[in-house]
Design a protein around this motif. Structure first.
Motif, PDB file in Angstrom:
ATOM      1  N   TYR A 295     -30.870 -37.584 -30.120  1.00  0.00           N
ATOM      2  CA  TYR A 295     -30.668 -36.307 -29.450  1.00  0.00           C
ATOM      3  C   TYR A 295     -29.530 -35.457 -29.996  1.00  0.00           C
ATOM      4  CZ  TYR A 295     -33.970 -37.891 -25.937  1.00  0.00           C
ATOM      5  OH  TYR A 295     -35.115 -38.313 -25.299  1.00  0.00           O
ATOM      6  N   ALA A 296     -28.774 -35.943 -30.943  1.00  0.00           N
ATOM      7  CA  ALA A 296     -27.625 -35.171 -31.433  1.00  0.00           C
ATOM      8  C   ALA A 296     -27.638 -35.117 -32.955  1.00  0.00           C
ATOM      9  CB  ALA A 296     -26.315 -35.795 -30.937  1.00  0.00           C
ATOM     10  N   ALA A 297     -27.367 -33.938 -33.482  1.00  0.00           N
ATOM     11  CA  ALA A 297     -27.259 -33.781 -34.930  1.00  0.00           C
ATOM     12  C   ALA A 297     -25.969 -34.432 -35.418  1.00  0.00           C
ATOM     13  CB  ALA A 297     -27.285 -32.295 -35.300  1.00  0.00           C
ATOM     14  N   HIS A 298     -25.851 -34.596 -36.713  1.00  0.00           N
ATOM     15  CA  HIS A 298     -24.663 -35.221 -37.283  1.00  0.00           C
ATOM     16  C   HIS A 298     -23.403 -34.456 -36.873  1.00  0.00           C
ATOM     17  CE1 HIS A 298     -22.202 -37.479 -40.058  1.00  0.00           C
ATOM     18  NE2 HIS A 298     -21.725 -36.355 -40.560  1.00  0.00           N
ATOM     19  N   GLY A 299     -22.418 -35.181 -36.343  1.00  0.00           N
ATOM     20  CA  GLY A 299     -21.159 -34.564 -35.936  1.00  0.00           C
ATOM     21  C   GLY A 299     -21.157 -34.038 -34.524  1.00  0.00           C
ATOM     22  N   VAL A 300     -22.312 -34.005 -33.878  1.00  0.00           N
ATOM     23  CA  VAL A 300     -22.408 -33.521 -32.504  1.00  0.00           C
ATOM     24  C   VAL A 300     -22.215 -34.699 -31.547  1.00  0.00           C
ATOM     25  CG1 VAL A 300     -23.979 -32.527 -30.776  1.00  0.00           C
ATOM     26  CG2 VAL A 300     -23.875 -31.569 -33.089  1.00  0.00           C
ATOM     27  N   THR A 301     -21.501 -34.468 -30.457  1.00  0.00           N
ATOM     28  CA  THR A 301     -21.236 -35.519 -29.467  1.00  0.00           C
ATOM     29  C   THR A 301     -21.908 -35.172 -28.147  1.00  0.00           C
ATOM     30  OG1 THR A 301     -19.088 -36.025 -30.474  1.00  0.00           O
ATOM     31  CG2 THR A 301     -19.442 -36.771 -28.203  1.00  0.00           C
ATOM     32  N   ILE A 302     -22.634 -36.135 -27.598  1.00  0.00           N
ATOM     33  CA  ILE A 302     -23.196 -35.967 -26.251  1.00  0.00           C
ATOM     34  C   ILE A 302     -22.096 -36.329 -25.256  1.00  0.00           C
ATOM     35  CG2 ILE A 302     -25.045 -36.579 -24.657  1.00  0.00           C
ATOM     36  CD1 ILE A 302     -26.617 -37.647 -27.088  1.00  0.00           C
ATOM     37  N   GLN A 303     -21.663 -35.361 -24.480  1.00  0.00           N
ATOM     38  CA  GLN A 303     -20.574 -35.582 -23.530  1.00  0.00           C
ATOM     39  C   GLN A 303     -21.070 -36.029 -22.158  1.00  0.00           C
ATOM     40  OE1 GLN A 303     -17.522 -35.608 -24.442  1.00  0.00           O
ATOM     41  NE2 GLN A 303     -17.449 -34.398 -26.328  1.00  0.00           N
ATOM     42  N   MET A 304     -22.231 -35.530 -21.748  1.00  0.00           N
ATOM     43  CA  MET A 304     -22.747 -35.846 -20.406  1.00  0.00           C
ATOM     44  C   MET A 304     -24.261 -35.992 -20.460  1.00  0.00           C
ATOM     45  SD  MET A 304     -20.163 -35.829 -18.169  1.00  0.00           S
ATOM     46  CE  MET A 304     -21.046 -35.705 -16.614  1.00  0.00           C
ATOM     47  N   LEU A 305     -24.782 -36.948 -19.699  1.00  0.00           N
ATOM     48  CA  LEU A 305     -26.213 -37.082 -19.431  1.00  0.00           C
ATOM     49  C   LEU A 305     -26.359 -37.203 -17.928  1.00  0.00           C
ATOM     50  CD1 LEU A 305     -29.185 -37.547 -20.297  1.00  0.00           C
ATOM     51  CD2 LEU A 305     -28.645 -40.004 -20.412  1.00  0.00           C
ATOM     52  N   VAL A 306     -27.132 -36.306 -17.316  1.00  0.00           N
ATOM     53  CA  VAL A 306     -27.229 -36.286 -15.849  1.00  0.00           C
ATOM     54  C   VAL A 306     -28.676 -36.134 -15.403  1.00  0.00           C
ATOM     55  CG1 VAL A 306     -24.907 -35.345 -15.526  1.00  0.00           C
ATOM     56  CG2 VAL A 306     -26.829 -33.784 -15.750  1.00  0.00           C
ATOM     57  N   ARG A 307     -28.984 -36.773 -14.285  1.00  0.00           N
ATOM     58  CA  ARG A 307     -30.262 -36.560 -13.616  1.00  0.00           C
ATOM     59  C   ARG A 307     -30.215 -35.219 -12.892  1.00  0.00           C
ATOM     60  NH1 ARG A 307     -30.576 -40.115  -9.049  1.00  0.00           N
ATOM     61  NH2 ARG A 307     -32.833 -39.795  -8.998  1.00  0.00           N
ATOM     62  N   VAL A 308     -31.383 -34.569 -12.785  1.00  0.00           N
ATOM     63  CA  VAL A 308     -31.474 -33.293 -12.075  1.00  0.00           C
ATOM     64  C   VAL A 308     -32.755 -33.293 -11.248  1.00  0.00           C
ATOM     65  CG1 VAL A 308     -31.490 -30.780 -12.262  1.00  0.00           C
ATOM     66  CG2 VAL A 308     -30.392 -32.141 -14.050  1.00  0.00           C
ATOM     67  N   GLY A 309     -32.657 -32.829 -10.007  1.00  0.00           N
ATOM     68  CA  GLY A 309     -33.855 -32.710  -9.195  1.00  0.00           C
ATOM     69  C   GLY A 309     -33.534 -32.280  -7.783  1.00  0.00           C
ATOM     70  N   ALA A 310     -34.570 -32.096  -6.991  1.00  0.00           N
ATOM     71  CA  ALA A 310     -34.407 -31.760  -5.577  1.00  0.00           C
ATOM     72  C   ALA A 310     -34.213 -33.056  -4.792  1.00  0.00           C
ATOM     73  CB  ALA A 310     -35.630 -31.002  -5.063  1.00  0.00           C
ATOM     74  N   PRO A 311     -33.218 -33.130  -3.924  1.00  0.00           N
ATOM     75  CA  PRO A 311     -32.918 -34.390  -3.235  1.00  0.00           C
ATOM     76  C   PRO A 311     -33.938 -34.722  -2.155  1.00  0.00           C
ATOM     77  CG  PRO A 311     -31.545 -32.643  -2.357  1.00  0.00           C
ATOM     78  CD  PRO A 311     -32.325 -32.029  -3.503  1.00  0.00           C
ATOM     79  N   THR A 312     -34.107 -36.005  -1.908  1.00  0.00           N
ATOM     80  CA  THR A 312     -34.903 -36.452  -0.768  1.00  0.00           C
ATOM     81  C   THR A 312     -34.012 -36.852   0.404  1.00  0.00           C
ATOM     82  OG1 THR A 312     -34.953 -38.726  -1.586  1.00  0.00           O
ATOM     83  CG2 THR A 312     -36.742 -37.267  -2.280  1.00  0.00           C
ATOM     84  N   LYS A 313     -32.707 -36.997   0.142  1.00  0.00           N
ATOM     85  CA  LYS A 313     -31.744 -37.265   1.209  1.00  0.00           C
ATOM     86  C   LYS A 313     -30.393 -36.725   0.774  1.00  0.00           C
ATOM     87  CE  LYS A 313     -30.599 -41.964  -0.344  1.00  0.00           C
ATOM     88  NZ  LYS A 313     -30.503 -43.385   0.077  1.00  0.00           N
ATOM     89  N   SER A 314     -29.544 -36.460   1.744  1.00  0.00           N
ATOM     90  CA  SER A 314     -28.237 -35.884   1.443  1.00  0.00           C
ATOM     91  C   SER A 314     -27.268 -36.970   0.978  1.00  0.00           C
ATOM     92  CB  SER A 314     -27.668 -35.173   2.681  1.00  0.00           C
ATOM     93  OG  SER A 314     -27.520 -36.083   3.749  1.00  0.00           O
ATOM     94  N   ALA A 315     -26.193 -36.541   0.330  1.00  0.00           N
ATOM     95  CA  ALA A 315     -25.143 -37.451  -0.125  1.00  0.00           C
ATOM     96  C   ALA A 315     -23.881 -37.199   0.675  1.00  0.00           C
ATOM     97  CB  ALA A 315     -24.875 -37.242  -1.610  1.00  0.00           C
ATOM     98  N   ALA A 316     -23.047 -38.223   0.770  1.00  0.00           N
ATOM     99  CA  ALA A 316     -21.792 -38.111   1.517  1.00  0.00           C
ATOM    100  C   ALA A 316     -20.653 -37.739   0.569  1.00  0.00           C
ATOM    101  CB  ALA A 316     -21.475 -39.433   2.206  1.00  0.00           C
ATOM    102  N   PRO A 317     -19.672 -36.993   1.053  1.00  0.00           N
ATOM    103  CA  PRO A 317     -18.494 -36.699   0.219  1.00  0.00           C
ATOM    104  C   PRO A 317     -17.675 -37.955  -0.021  1.00  0.00           C
ATOM    105  CG  PRO A 317     -18.149 -35.934   2.470  1.00  0.00           C
ATOM    106  CD  PRO A 317     -19.577 -36.378   2.392  1.00  0.00           C
TER     107      PRO A 317
END
Length: 398
Positions: free
Chosen positions: A364-386
């Motif tokens: 997923y990254a070209a030479h010299g490029v750094t992947i800093q973050m990988l995250v899931r994304v979507g609409a929640p089925t339940k809420s999260a607590a702080p």
């Protein structure tokens, strides 16, 4: 007569069993701290910042809500004694997690998340914030901890300005991470475009993947990375040391891991906190590892999209800029009814992860490029607590 005597005896036994169960449950809940006030959640109150007269501290009280690696809250703030509109942000060298983050890259991303919350809150409260990154130069990597303590990540200068409504501001008070299952729906073109508009910094890229091939591949990277991390004893020990088992510990430390951070809330949270406090062996390394892997497998199976933040290099400045983008990405997602969860274990830089780290970068990254973050994304089925936050004044230092 015999039946009546038997029934009476059975009723007494049932009453005794129920009484013992009630007593045990009460002990569990008291041990959990069910009646203790949750002081560690005070900064999440929308009126929390109003108690501070200094505008710099008001902004700090917003910045501490930002996402940060392992909930270490690795920030130190020095208020300029001569100019009451200036402060400097330092990375807290005493709040590193060297086993899982040996080069403090995630710590630097966390500096960026803080700064972006500061910038957004400043506009809302009537202050233009000028952020100068590494005003005294980047760190001396040969003595990183000493350099962190000596050199600020940023100099922040405030200037009075007309308050400017920022559509992202209200979402700062929502938890940044949701580890639950997401709905199967793909992001709409409008949602994907809105997330892409979060990218502002030069040299920082944002990619969103929701085709089945990439979603499956990235989900496998997430599961494999988690399984590797879960099998490294020294990392598990590092995590164990910052796990807060009950309300009393959460109020005492106000940082680190807790059950609600893993999605356990309500009745079950207090029951589990009581059990773990009384019987610490229940939270053993193998049980924690198994739960982490199962949770990631379940999450990967209920993820319609992934987002990836990449930088052209891997300088400290670029790491901070990646964190600033991540804050905007989280808030933009909330504004669209979406949530996120980092699954960045595969991006960590310790020896056991090297093969997977190299593999995902080849994919997923070209030479010299750094992947800093990988995250899931979507609409929640339940809420999260702080999660826990320290008091804003605890971040101020000389």
């Amino acid at each position: 007569m015999i039946n009546k005597a038997v029934n009476k005896k059975m009723l007494m036994i049932l009453i005794i069993i129920l009484s013992v169960a009630a007593i045990c449950m009460a002990i569990l809940f008291i041990t959990s701290g069910v009646f203790a006030p949750s002081r560690y959640l005070e900064p999440w109150n929308k009126s929390y910042s109003k108690q501070f007269g200094d505008p710099r501290v008001k902004l700090v009280s917003h910045g501490i809500l930002a996402a940060n690696g392992h909930n270490m809250q690795p920030w130190k703030v020095v208020l300029d004694p001569k100019d009451h509109m200036v402060f400097r942000l330092y990375a807290d060298a005493e709040r590193l997690t060297p086993e899982v983050d040996p080069f403090a890259r995630q710590t630097m991303v966390s500096q960026g998340t803080f700064l972006e919350y500061i910038r957004i809150a400043g506009a809302e409260l009537g202050y233009k914030t000028t952020i100068a990154l590494f005003p005294e130069g980047e760190y001396d990597e040969r003595d990183l901890k000493a350099s962190m303590s000596a050199k600020p990540v940023a100099k922040v200068t405030l200037a009075k300005a007309p308050p400017e409504k920022n559509p992202l501001y209200p979402y700062m008070y929502l938890p940044d991470t949701n580890r639950g299952p997401y709905e199967a729906n793909l992001l709409s073109p409008g949602q994907a475009d809105a997330l892409q508009r979060a990218r502002q910094e030069a040299g920082v890229a944002l990619h969103i993947f929701q085709d089945s091939s990439n979603v499956e591949r990235l989900g496998q990277y997430a599961v494999t990375g988690t399984a590797i991390e879960a099998g490294v004893h020294r990392i598990n020990e590092e995590s164990r040391r910052i796990f807060r088992a009950n309300e009393y510990e959460k109020n005492r430390y106000r940082y680190g891991f807790s059950l609600e951070g893993q999605g356990t809330t309500g009745f079950m949270k207090h029951m589990m906190q009581g059990l773990i406090t009384i019987f610490p062996f229940l939270n053993n390394e193998q049980a924690s590892a198994d739960m982490m892997i199962r949770s990631t497998q379940a999450a990967a199976g209920h993820t319609p999209a992934y987002a990836m933040i990449l930088t052209e290099g891997n300088s400290r400045t670029q790491q901070v800029l990646a964190g600033m983008l991540y804050s905007r990405l989280i808030l933009s997602a909330h504004s669209l009814g979406l949530v996120m969860q980092p699954v960045s274990q595969v991006l960590e830089e310790y020896p056991e992860m090297e093969q997977q780290y190299n593999s995902i970068h080849r994919d997923y990254a070209a030479h010299g490029v750094t992947i800093q973050m990988l995250v899931r994304v979507g609409a929640p089925t339940k809420s999260a607590a702080p999660t826990m936050r320290r008091d804003a004044l605890d971040f101020l230092t000389q």
